[in-house]
Write a protein that holds these residues in place. Structure first.
Motif, PDB file in Angstrom:
ATOM      1  N   ALA A   1      -4.438   3.490   2.273  1.00 39.91           N
ATOM      2  CA  ALA A   1      -4.653   2.759   3.651  1.00 39.91           C
ATOM      3  C   ALA A   1      -4.494   2.192   3.916  1.00 39.91           C
ATOM      4  O   ALA A   1      -3.811   1.163   4.653  1.00 39.91           O
ATOM      5  CB  ALA A   1      -3.523   4.708   3.467  1.00 39.91           C
ATOM      6  N   ALA A   2      -6.208   2.165   4.207  1.00 39.18           N
ATOM      7  CA  ALA A   2      -7.158   0.960   4.963  1.00 39.18           C
ATOM      8  C   ALA A   2      -7.104  -0.348   5.097  1.00 39.18           C
ATOM      9  O   ALA A   2      -7.724  -0.761   5.375  1.00 39.18           O
ATOM     10  CB  ALA A   2      -7.883   2.271   5.816  1.00 39.18           C
TER      11      ALA A   2
ATOM     12  N   ILE B   1      -8.483   7.760   8.147  1.00 37.17           N
ATOM     13  CA  ILE B   1      -8.058   5.880   7.741  1.00 37.17           C
ATOM     14  C   ILE B   1      -8.935   5.921   8.775  1.00 37.17           C
ATOM     15  O   ILE B   1      -8.890   4.422   9.035  1.00 37.17           O
ATOM     16  CB  ILE B   1      -6.450   5.794   8.242  1.00 37.17           C
ATOM     17  CG1 ILE B   1      -5.319   6.456   6.785  1.00 37.17           C
ATOM     18  CG2 ILE B   1      -6.131   5.005   8.505  1.00 37.17           C
ATOM     19  CD1 ILE B   1      -4.096   6.567   7.107  1.00 37.17           C
ATOM     20  N   ARG B   2      -8.850   6.413  10.890  1.00 34.11           N
ATOM     21  CA  ARG B   2      -9.277   5.859  11.625  1.00 34.11           C
ATOM     22  C   ARG B   2     -11.464   5.398  11.193  1.00 34.11           C
ATOM     23  O   ARG B   2     -11.905   4.631  11.347  1.00 34.11           O
ATOM     24  CB  ARG B   2      -9.906   6.839  12.488  1.00 34.11           C
ATOM     25  CG  ARG B   2      -8.470   6.754  13.228  1.00 34.11           C
ATOM     26  CD  ARG B   2      -7.994   7.329  14.516  1.00 34.11           C
ATOM     27  NE  ARG B   2      -6.998   8.102  14.917  1.00 34.11           N
ATOM     28  CZ  ARG B   2      -6.712   8.993  15.657  1.00 34.11           C
ATOM     29  NH1 ARG B   2      -7.631   9.726  16.026  1.00 34.11           N
ATOM     30  NH2 ARG B   2      -5.114   8.883  16.110  1.00 34.11           N
ATOM     31  N   GLU B   3     -11.333   6.491  10.534  1.00 35.34           N
ATOM     32  CA  GLU B   3     -12.288   6.653  10.031  1.00 35.34           C
ATOM     33  C   GLU B   3     -13.038   5.475   8.898  1.00 35.34           C
ATOM     34  O   GLU B   3     -13.880   4.382   9.111  1.00 35.34           O
ATOM     35  CB  GLU B   3     -13.848   7.455   9.375  1.00 35.34           C
ATOM     36  CG  GLU B   3     -13.434   9.468  10.029  1.00 35.34           C
ATOM     37  CD  GLU B   3     -14.640   9.117  11.052  1.00 35.34           C
ATOM     38  OE1 GLU B   3     -15.580   8.463  11.312  1.00 35.34           O
ATOM     39  OE2 GLU B   3     -14.119  10.301  11.470  1.00 35.34           O
ATOM     40  N   MET B   4     -12.691   5.293   8.363  1.00 36.46           N
ATOM     41  CA  MET B   4     -12.417   4.068   7.478  1.00 36.46           C
ATOM     42  C   MET B   4     -11.892   3.007   7.127  1.00 36.46           C
ATOM     43  O   MET B   4     -11.344   1.811   6.805  1.00 36.46           O
ATOM     44  CB  MET B   4     -11.530   4.465   5.492  1.00 36.46           C
ATOM     45  CG  MET B   4     -12.193   5.736   5.079  1.00 36.46           C
ATOM     46  SD  MET B   4     -10.989   6.575   3.921  1.00 36.46           S
ATOM     47  CE  MET B   4     -12.520   7.818   3.072  1.00 36.46           C
ATOM     48  N   SER B   5     -11.466   2.608   8.732  1.00 36.77           N
ATOM     49  CA  SER B   5     -11.072   1.581   9.612  1.00 36.77           C
ATOM     50  C   SER B   5     -12.253   0.889  10.581  1.00 36.77           C
ATOM     51  O   SER B   5     -12.528   1.607  11.355  1.00 36.77           O
ATOM     52  CB  SER B   5     -10.022   0.938   9.563  1.00 36.77           C
ATOM     53  OG  SER B   5      -9.199   2.092  10.881  1.00 36.77           O
ATOM     54  N   GLU B   6     -12.170  -0.203  11.088  1.00 39.14           N
ATOM     55  CA  GLU B   6     -12.882  -0.496  12.347  1.00 39.14           C
ATOM     56  C   GLU B   6     -11.777  -1.331  13.387  1.00 39.14           C
ATOM     57  O   GLU B   6     -10.686  -1.680  12.496  1.00 39.14           O
ATOM     58  CB  GLU B   6     -13.926  -1.767  12.601  1.00 39.14           C
ATOM     59  CG  GLU B   6     -14.597  -1.272  10.948  1.00 39.14           C
ATOM     60  CD  GLU B   6     -15.981  -0.405  11.584  1.00 39.14           C
ATOM     61  OE1 GLU B   6     -15.985  -0.173  12.484  1.00 39.14           O
ATOM     62  OE2 GLU B   6     -16.796  -0.304  10.643  1.00 39.14           O
TER      63      GLU B   6
ATOM     64  N   ARG C   1       0.904  -0.713   0.167  1.00 36.46           N
ATOM     65  CA  ARG C   1      -0.503   0.138   0.107  1.00 36.46           C
ATOM     66  C   ARG C   1       0.424   0.914   0.252  1.00 36.46           C
ATOM     67  O   ARG C   1       0.495   2.442  -0.877  1.00 36.46           O
ATOM     68  CB  ARG C   1      -0.620  -0.045   1.158  1.00 36.46           C
ATOM     69  CG  ARG C   1      -1.744  -1.183   1.118  1.00 36.46           C
ATOM     70  CD  ARG C   1      -2.537  -1.209   2.799  1.00 36.46           C
ATOM     71  NE  ARG C   1      -3.169  -2.383   2.407  1.00 36.46           N
ATOM     72  CZ  ARG C   1      -3.845  -2.789   3.678  1.00 36.46           C
ATOM     73  NH1 ARG C   1      -4.446  -1.408   4.996  1.00 36.46           N
ATOM     74  NH2 ARG C   1      -4.610  -3.649   4.537  1.00 36.46           N
ATOM     75  N   MET C   2       1.517   1.369   0.974  1.00 36.38           N
ATOM     76  CA  MET C   2       2.901   2.200   0.926  1.00 36.38           C
ATOM     77  C   MET C   2       3.203   2.803  -0.723  1.00 36.38           C
ATOM     78  O   MET C   2       3.755   4.076  -0.661  1.00 36.38           O
ATOM     79  CB  MET C   2       3.991   2.120   1.699  1.00 36.38           C
ATOM     80  CG  MET C   2       3.025   2.535   3.861  1.00 36.38           C
ATOM     81  SD  MET C   2       3.834   1.825   4.567  1.00 36.38           S
ATOM     82  CE  MET C   2       5.523   2.826   4.405  1.00 36.38           C
TER      83      MET C   2
END
Length: 479
Positions: free
Chosen positions: A171-172, A464-469, A67-68
Motif C-alpha cells: 500500500a505504501a 503504512i506510516r512506519e513504511m513511508s517517509e 495498489r488498491m
C-alpha cells in the motif's frame, strides 16, 4: 497418509523458484511430514535484494488505484479459498481449524484495510509565512515509500501476521522481502500466490524460505534494505537491532500480559474472557493472558469460575470442529513450558489444573502461589499456562503488572470508570482493554508495546506510516 500441500517453491521477485536443499514442514500434532520448501542460502538473499531494488522503483510508480486493486483482488482470492487457507494454517501450525478460519478471514480483512489506507497516503500544506520574513514562501509535505522492506514473521499467526507486513508495504509503494518462520512457510507462500494472481507486478514481492542462521544476517545487514519489520522474540529482536545499522526498525517482541480483576467486575464475563485469552492458539500468542491479578475479596469466587471454564476446554485433533486447543508448535517448546511449570512448583507454586504433557500437547495449566522470581512470571511463556495472584488493591495490581520487562497489552475488568481510567493511565503497556482480556485486537488499531515488547506500531494505517517517509516541498514565490 501424508497430506500434500502446495508450497514447494519460493517466490523471488515474482518468480517461483526451486532449490535442491529442502526444509521439511511437519504437522506438530503427529510429526507427520506434510511438505517441503526450498532452503535458501545467502546467495539467494543477495539475488532477492538486488531485484528488490529494481522492484522498489516499480512499486513506487504503481498508482494508488493499482495498489488498491491488487490488494482487494488478493483479499477476494483468500475469501474464495478460505477452506484451503485454513487447512494449511491448521496443518503446519498449532491452531485448530476454527481458529485457522478466523485467521484466514482476518487476513483478507487486513488486505482490504491496506487497500483503503492506501488512498489516505495524504500530506498537508505548511504555512511558511508564520515565520517573519517568509511571507513569499509556501509549502506542503507528502509521503513517499522507504524502498525495500525486509519482513520477518513468526509461526504463531502464519497468514495474518504476514498480511500485516505485506499489505501495508505494498500500500505504501515499497518492495518487500518476506522471510516466514521455517516451521510455517506454507501459509505465507499461499498469500504470495494470492498477490501474484491479483496482478502484483514482478520484482515487488519476494517470499524466501530458509533458516535464519543461513539467510538472516545477509538480509538484516544489507545497506540496500531500508527498513526491517520484525515480529518475534526479544532476544532475536535485540540481535537484529545490533546488526541492522542505520535503517528503520519496527518490532513487535512479545509480552507477559496481565489482566486485573476488580471486586466489582462481572466475574463470569472475566473468567470466560481470561480463559479464552490464555489458551487460544495453545497460548502461543503475544497477547496471551499470562498473569491474572484478582482482588482478594473475589479471589476464590473468580478462581472457581475460571477453573470451570478451563475444565471445559477440549484438547485434541486440530481439524476437529469440537477441538478448543491443539498442540504447541513442537515438542521442544512443550518441554520448555513444562520445565518452567516444574520450576514454579519447586519454588512453592501450586498447579490447580493441567501441567501434564504428551508430545507437543500440554494441558491447559493454571497455577497459583508462584513467586515473582520464577521464570514463568518474569518471561513470556508462549504456551498454555496462566497464573493467578491475589492482590489487596488496584494500586498493587498495577504495580505488579508493571514489574516485568514487557508492556504490550493489558486487560482490566471493572464496573468503575475511575478504575478503568486509572489503569489506562498507569499501566506501562501499548494498549489497555477494559472489560476484556489482553488478548483482544482488531486489525485497524495501532498495535505495539513498550519496554521489551518492541518498537513502533503495527495495525494497517500505522504500519503504512512506519513504511513511508515525509518529504517537504517548499516554494519561494517570485514575480
Amino acid at each position: 497418509m501424508a497430506t500434500k500441500l502446495a508450497g514447494k517453491k519460493m517466490l523471488i521477485a515474482g518468480e517461483w523458484e526451486e532449490r535442491e536443499d529442502k526444509i521439511e514442514v511437519y504437522n506438530p500434532e503427529n510429526n507427520e511430514l506434510i511438505d517441503t520448501v526450498p532452503a535458501a542460502k545467502a546467495a539467494d538473499i543477495e539475488k532477492a535484494i538486488a531485484l528488490a531494488k529494481q522492484g522498489a522503483k516499480v512499486a513506487s510508480d504503481l498508482s494508488i488505484r493499482d495498489r488498491m486493486n491488487v490488494l482487494n483482488k488478493a483479499a477476494s482470492f483468500i475469501e474464495k479459498n478460505i477452506d484451503k487457507f485454513a487447512t494449511t494454517i491448521a496443518l503446519e501450525g498449532s491452531k485448530t481449524i476454527n481458529e485457522a478460519r478466523s485467521e484466514t478471514a482476518r487476513a483478507a480483512e487486513t488486505l482490504r484495510l491496506s487497500a483503503e489506507e492506501a488512498r489516505r497516503l495524504n500530506g498537508e500544506s505548511i504555512n511558511f509565512d508564520q515565520m517573519p520574513g517568509q511571507e513569499d514562501r509556501m509549502g506542503y509535505y507528502f509521503r513517499f515509500p522507504v524502498g525495500v522492506v525486509a519482513a520477518i514473521t513468526p509461526f504463531n499467526d502464519p497468514l495474518n501476521l504476514v498480511a500485516h507486513k505485506l499489505g501495508p508495504a505494498i500500500a505504501a509503494g515499497n518492495a518487500v522481502i518476506l522471510k516466514p518462520a521455517a516451521q510455517t512457510p506454507l501459509s505465507a507462500l499461499k498469500l504470495a500466490e494470492a498477490l501474484m494472481n491479483a496482478g502484483l507486478p514482478k520484482k515487488i514481492l519476494t517470499v524466501i524460505t530458509g533458516r535464519g542462521r543461513d539467510i538472516g544476517d545477509t538480509l538484516v545487514e544489507s545497506k540496500d534494505v531500508q527498513m526491517i519489520s520484525f515480529t518475534g522474540g526479544l532476544e532475536t529482536g535485540e540481535q537484529i537491532a545490533k546488526k541492522a545499522g542505520l535503517k528503520k526498525l519496527s518490532m513487535e517482541l512479545g509480552s507477559n500480559s496481565p489482566v486485573i480483576i476488580r471486586k466489582d467486575a462481572d466475574l463470569n464475563l472475566a473468567a470466560d474472557a481470561a480463559a479464552s485469552g490464555a489458551f487460544s492458539a495453545a497460548g502461543q500468542n503475544c497477547l496471551s493472558v499470562q498473569r491474572i491479578f484478582i482482588e482478594e475479596d473475589v479471589y476464590e469466587v473468580f478462581k472457581e469460575a475460571f477453573l470451570k471454564k478451563v475444565k471445559k476446554l477440549k484438547v485434541g485433533h486440530k481439524l476437529s470442529e469440537s477441538t478448543d486447543m491443539g498442540p504447541l508448535i513442537n515438542e521442544k517448546e512443550a518441554i520448555r513450558v513444562e520445565n518452567w511449570i516444574r520450576e514454579a512448583v519447586s519454588m512453592g507454586g501450586t498447579v490447580l489444573r493441567g501441567g501434564t504433557r504428551k508430545g507437543a500437547y500440554l494441558e491447559p495449566t493454571v497455577l497459583e502461589h508462584v513467586p515473582e522470581k520464577a521464570t514463568i512470571v518474569k518471561e513470556e511463556v508462549f504456551g498454555p499456562a496462566v497464573m493467578l495472584f491475589k492482590v489487596k488493591s488496584l494500586d498493587e495490581a498495577i504495580e505488579r503488572a508493571n514489574n516485568v520487562n514487557y508492556g504490550l497489552q493489558a486487560g482490566i475488568f471493572t464496573a468503575n470508570i475511575n478504575s478503568a481510567l486509572k489503569a489506562a493511565k498507569k499501566l506501562h503497556v501499548g494498549g489497555v482493554m477494559v472489560n476484556d482480556s489482553s488478548d483482544f485486537r482488531i486489525d485497524a488499531m495501532p498495535f505495539g508495546g513498550v519496554k521489551g515488547s518492541g518498537l513502533g506500531r503495527e495495525g494497517v494505517a500505522f504500519a503504512i506510516r512506519e513504511m513511508s517517509e515525509e518529504r517537504i516541498v517548499g516554494f519561494k514565490l517570485t514575480e
